[in-house]
Enzyme design. Sequence first.
Site, short mmCIF file in Angstrom:
data_model
loop_
_atom_site.label_atom_id
_atom_site.label_comp_id
_atom_site.label_asym_id
_atom_site.label_seq_id
_atom_site.Cartn_x
_atom_site.Cartn_y
_atom_site.Cartn_z
N ALA A 1 112.21 58.22 -26.71
CA ALA A 1 111.67 59.39 -26.77
C ALA A 1 110.87 59.34 -25.31
O ALA A 1 110.72 58.17 -24.72
CB ALA A 1 110.64 60.08 -27.62
N LYS A 2 110.66 60.51 -24.70
CA LYS A 2 109.62 60.59 -23.55
C LYS A 2 109.19 62.05 -23.59
O LYS A 2 109.71 62.75 -23.96
CB LYS A 2 110.69 60.38 -21.95
CG LYS A 2 109.79 59.87 -20.98
CD LYS A 2 109.52 58.29 -21.11
CE LYS A 2 108.89 57.84 -20.01
NZ LYS A 2 108.95 56.37 -19.99
#
Length: 406
Positions: free
Chosen positions: A95-96
């Site tokens: 994720a980011k």
Amino acid sequence: MMSRFDHAARLLNLNPDLYKVLRVPNREFTVYIPVFMDDGRVEVFTGYRVQHNFARGPAKGGIRYAPDVTLDEVRALAAWMTWKCAVVNIPFGGAKGGIICDPAQMSQSELERMTRRYTAELIDVIGPERDVPAPDMNTNEQTMAWIMDTYSMHARHTVTAVVTGKPIDLSGSRGRREATGRGLLFVVNEAVKKLGLKIPETRVVIQGSGNVGGTAALLMHQTGYRVVAISDIHGAIYHPQGLNVPEVIDYLATHKSLEKYPHAEQISNHELLELDCEVLMPAATENQITSQNASRIKCRILAEGANGPTTAAADDILEQNGVFVIPDILANAGGVTCSYFEWVQDRMGYFWKEDLVNERLQDVMVASFGDVVKYAETHNVNNRIAAYMLAIDRVAYVTQVRGIYA
Ligand code: NAD
């Protein structure tokens, strides 16, 4: 990211259905964050969180604050996290997150209000079992403490494992701050052994002297490497006999710049990249080694501390010139590996001594280096494509076994 992914997927002969699943993120969130500024105005910031993949476990990835954050950039970084976690075989997806803002122009209390509101907006989609953020560009231990506190307020009890990269006294992990630099040391040690080089004769050039570059420089110096050049955003310093790294780092802490450091020659960041050396470690920012300068890169080993420091177009040139590349998704994975240790310790409520953290980090980095190099040799591809193939293969396997697209 996509061009390497496509290349690796083609070589893997990835099933077209799996290709369709893995080339896109699982979900993306855009949030609009109203914040009371110190002067009484309300500013509305745009924030993102992209959760690329959950097949191997909760999503994992940093949050960055910068004026030029875009959804596309966050998407690419989220996918990189999926591949990075798979390369080092830790049980996370990728994720980011990011917020479009200029933190240099904001007060601490404005940053705190923005961070808490962003966290509240994402409360249903983050969590120890869902998605575990960490620091990235312009976010730090304090940011993580605010996120943890906001999440805990909503949960009505303290939830330490919702973020990693926390202060040690707030259930952070010993060794986390140095982990990316230390991981780089471990993989460079392996490459040096493999190429038959000798540590005292190995000249190391490092671009960047922040958390990654500065720590790696100190650790490499302590290990006996000859660190001959290092830089910051303003320029670089070079001493062919080797720099006194602890003195350089002290100088930087005091003067905030290497510009007038007296005991070395001043050169530019471009010149630094093209120096004669055995190990080049770009540990500053992306797109530093491109088709423009790749043919002039003289190192034997390229250890990518930064994310994406080499463009896809430069890869072929480096390969033709026989440069042994330790790709970013392997080389700088020490940080996320230690984040995994932090998450494990938080969930156990039992904290490890620093020696144990470092020993376990070494085990993971050495094993992962071995896996990538073996994969490259077996499939006759370069190390970068091998790392992608290995990662995609691992994620594809669990996706298929779980029947995620059923
Ligand atoms: P940092 O902000 O602590 O340090 C960055 C360094 O690079 C500084 O010395 C800065 O002066 C220099 N720099 C910045 N922009 C530059 C430019 N345009 N040209 C030349 N030098 C420049 O950041 P960091 O945490 O050390 O991260 C560096 C890189 O490593 C980033 O790509 C980051 O995404 C990646 N990374 C960091 C971690 C981590 O644990 N910190 C983990 C994995 C990857």
